[in-house]
Design a protein around this motif. Sequence first.
Motif, PDB file in Angstrom:
ATOM      1  N   SER A   1       0.812  -1.206   0.000  1.00 22.59           N
ATOM      2  CA  SER A   1       0.000   0.000   0.000  1.00 22.59           C
ATOM      3  C   SER A   1       0.848   1.260   0.000  1.00 22.59           C
ATOM      4  CB  SER A   1      -0.936   0.002   1.213  1.00 22.59           C
ATOM      5  OG  SER A   1      -0.184  -0.125   2.398  1.00 22.59           O
ATOM      6  N   LYS A   2       2.044   1.212   0.621  1.00 25.25           N
ATOM      7  CA  LYS A   2       2.909   2.388   0.628  1.00 25.25           C
ATOM      8  C   LYS A   2       3.353   2.739  -0.790  1.00 25.25           C
ATOM      9  CE  LYS A   2       4.708   1.912   5.334  1.00 25.25           C
ATOM     10  NZ  LYS A   2       5.933   1.777   6.132  1.00 25.25           N
ATOM     11  N   VAL A   3       3.687   1.709  -1.571  1.00 22.45           N
ATOM     12  CA  VAL A   3       4.117   1.950  -2.936  1.00 22.45           C
ATOM     13  C   VAL A   3       2.990   2.556  -3.754  1.00 22.45           C
ATOM     14  CG1 VAL A   3       4.925   0.857  -5.046  1.00 22.45           C
ATOM     15  CG2 VAL A   3       5.814   0.101  -2.859  1.00 22.45           C
ATOM     16  N   LEU A   4       1.795   2.029  -3.591  1.00 26.35           N
ATOM     17  CA  LEU A   4       0.649   2.554  -4.313  1.00 26.35           C
ATOM     18  C   LEU A   4       0.373   4.002  -3.929  1.00 26.35           C
ATOM     19  CD1 LEU A   4      -1.734  -0.536  -4.109  1.00 26.35           C
ATOM     20  CD2 LEU A   4      -0.425   0.267  -6.079  1.00 26.35           C
ATOM     21  N   PHE A   5       0.546   4.329  -2.662  1.00 26.49           N
ATOM     22  CA  PHE A   5       0.303   5.676  -2.199  1.00 26.49           C
ATOM     23  C   PHE A   5       1.310   6.639  -2.804  1.00 26.49           C
ATOM     24  CE2 PHE A   5      -1.241   8.959   0.480  1.00 26.49           C
ATOM     25  CZ  PHE A   5      -0.154   9.717   0.874  1.00 26.49           C
ATOM     26  N   ASN A   6       2.571   6.244  -2.862  1.00 28.64           N
ATOM     27  CA  ASN A   6       3.608   7.113  -3.416  1.00 28.64           C
ATOM     28  C   ASN A   6       3.324   7.426  -4.876  1.00 28.64           C
ATOM     29  OD1 ASN A   6       4.964   7.165  -1.027  1.00 28.64           O
ATOM     30  ND2 ASN A   6       6.421   5.545  -1.553  1.00 28.64           N
TER      31      ASN A   6
ATOM     32  N   LEU B   1      10.022  -8.146  -2.261  1.00 29.28           N
ATOM     33  CA  LEU B   1       8.882  -7.325  -1.868  1.00 29.28           C
ATOM     34  C   LEU B   1       8.006  -8.096  -0.892  1.00 29.28           C
ATOM     35  CD1 LEU B   1       7.542  -4.563  -2.491  1.00 29.28           C
ATOM     36  CD2 LEU B   1       6.147  -5.750  -4.172  1.00 29.28           C
ATOM     37  N   LYS B   2       7.807  -7.556   0.268  1.00 27.95           N
ATOM     38  CA  LYS B   2       7.023  -8.233   1.293  1.00 27.95           C
ATOM     39  C   LYS B   2       5.531  -8.075   1.018  1.00 27.95           C
ATOM     40  CE  LYS B   2      10.524  -7.624   4.897  1.00 27.95           C
ATOM     41  NZ  LYS B   2      10.830  -7.057   6.234  1.00 27.95           N
ATOM     42  N   SER B   3       4.776  -9.114   1.366  1.00 30.09           N
ATOM     43  CA  SER B   3       3.331  -9.065   1.178  1.00 30.09           C
ATOM     44  C   SER B   3       2.688  -8.204   2.253  1.00 30.09           C
ATOM     45  CB  SER B   3       2.748 -10.476   1.219  1.00 30.09           C
ATOM     46  OG  SER B   3       2.983 -11.062   2.485  1.00 30.09           O
ATOM     47  N   THR B   4       1.506  -7.734   1.973  1.00 25.60           N
ATOM     48  CA  THR B   4       0.749  -6.929   2.915  1.00 25.60           C
ATOM     49  C   THR B   4      -0.336  -7.794   3.532  1.00 25.60           C
ATOM     50  OG1 THR B   4       1.145  -4.958   1.578  1.00 25.60           O
ATOM     51  CG2 THR B   4      -0.644  -4.845   3.193  1.00 25.60           C
ATOM     52  N   GLU B   5      -0.389  -7.828   4.851  1.00 27.83           N
ATOM     53  CA  GLU B   5      -1.319  -8.719   5.539  1.00 27.83           C
ATOM     54  C   GLU B   5      -2.764  -8.465   5.134  1.00 27.83           C
ATOM     55  OE1 GLU B   5      -0.771  -8.622   9.714  1.00 27.83           O
ATOM     56  OE2 GLU B   5       1.323  -9.316   9.654  1.00 27.83           O
TER      57      GLU B   5
ATOM     58  N   ILE C   1      -3.937  -7.334   2.297  1.00 28.70           N
ATOM     59  CA  ILE C   1      -4.208  -7.846   0.963  1.00 28.70           C
ATOM     60  C   ILE C   1      -4.255  -9.367   0.979  1.00 28.70           C
ATOM     61  CG2 ILE C   1      -3.317  -8.001  -1.395  1.00 28.70           C
ATOM     62  CD1 ILE C   1      -2.158  -5.217  -1.049  1.00 28.70           C
ATOM     63  N   GLU C   2      -3.334  -9.979   1.713  1.00 32.35           N
ATOM     64  CA  GLU C   2      -3.322 -11.442   1.825  1.00 32.35           C
ATOM     65  C   GLU C   2      -4.631 -11.947   2.414  1.00 32.35           C
ATOM     66  OE1 GLU C   2      -1.266 -13.693   0.871  1.00 32.35           O
ATOM     67  OE2 GLU C   2       0.522 -12.577   0.297  1.00 32.35           O
ATOM     68  N   ALA C   3      -5.111 -11.252   3.435  1.00 29.53           N
ATOM     69  CA  ALA C   3      -6.360 -11.653   4.083  1.00 29.53           C
ATOM     70  C   ALA C   3      -7.550 -11.491   3.134  1.00 29.53           C
ATOM     71  CB  ALA C   3      -6.580 -10.817   5.345  1.00 29.53           C
ATOM     72  N   PHE C   4      -7.494 -10.446   2.289  1.00 32.48           N
ATOM     73  CA  PHE C   4      -8.592 -10.185   1.359  1.00 32.48           C
ATOM     74  C   PHE C   4      -8.694 -11.265   0.293  1.00 32.48           C
ATOM     75  CE2 PHE C   4     -10.141  -8.306  -2.627  1.00 32.48           C
ATOM     76  CZ  PHE C   4     -11.398  -7.862  -2.221  1.00 32.48           C
ATOM     77  N   ILE C   5      -7.545 -11.724  -0.240  1.00 25.33           N
ATOM     78  CA  ILE C   5      -7.569 -12.685  -1.336  1.00 25.33           C
ATOM     79  C   ILE C   5      -7.638 -14.140  -0.862  1.00 25.33           C
ATOM     80  CG2 ILE C   5      -6.268 -11.114  -2.815  1.00 25.33           C
ATOM     81  CD1 ILE C   5      -3.844 -12.926  -2.419  1.00 25.33           C
ATOM     82  N   ALA C   6      -7.431 -14.363   0.427  1.00 24.36           N
ATOM     83  CA  ALA C   6      -7.382 -15.733   0.958  1.00 24.36           C
ATOM     84  C   ALA C   6      -8.619 -16.565   0.591  1.00 24.36           C
ATOM     85  CB  ALA C   6      -7.185 -15.703   2.470  1.00 24.36           C
TER      86      ALA C   6
END
Length: 265
Positions: A9-14, A53-57, A59-64
Amino acid sequence: MKKNKLVNSKVLFNYSAFAKAVLLSTIFLVSCSQKGYQLNKVSGNQTAVDSNLKSTEEIEAFIAPFKKSLDGQMNEQISYNTTSMHKNDYKLNTPIGNMMAAIVRTQGEPVYNSRTGKNIDIVLLNHGGIRAGLNAGPVTMRNAYEIMPFDNEIVVAELSGKQVNEMINYLIERKSAHPIDGLQILLNTDDSIHTVLINKKPLDINKIYTVATNDYLYSGGDNMSFFKGAPITKIDYKIRNAVIDYFKKVDTLKFERDNRFDILK
């Protein structure tokens, strides 16, 4: 299947902030151009989307739930295979290659016939298009995607007897286990032709033959130039979908190597 790597999300925000800054700067310059304002510098940052690149918790929870459902569909048994098959098991023709050619004819011919009133004389695919083997045991939809990961479609070309003869010479020169059906090529030990039959009949140089293949080969892939200029019928059927449909309707797969392309001893 490999999981897609997601940008955090930080990358998307930038990137979003950067885009807004460029837009506002452009509007400001246009509205105040008479005062001579200029954009002096635009800066941004770049983030590599790779294994670091580390995953975002979140997003992981959303797609699970979606991943769980997809895995369930991909791993569900849809057929059964009696013997392990791989594309390099034999020379000239293989069980898995014969399976792929049979699937294209079995699944593609009814569609082609309904649109044209014609049947398929020959099937020709490429050895390199088979991307995985098939082990003995349960067959799943995942297996179909592994064997045929591409979106290549079945097409049917109308080849003259001369073009079919060029195709036969191509196969003899390459001596590769390209999947074929409806065509038999038997060679003598010195590589001279012993027998060539199309649906158990000799090649008729004056006849027009219908040849089912894929759109990649029709366009000249693998140097199959003999398709050039041939009339074509598209049946809007992906080979992978044909494989899945076939697996679903055939309880047990039983394919063997035969003498459709062989050297006489």
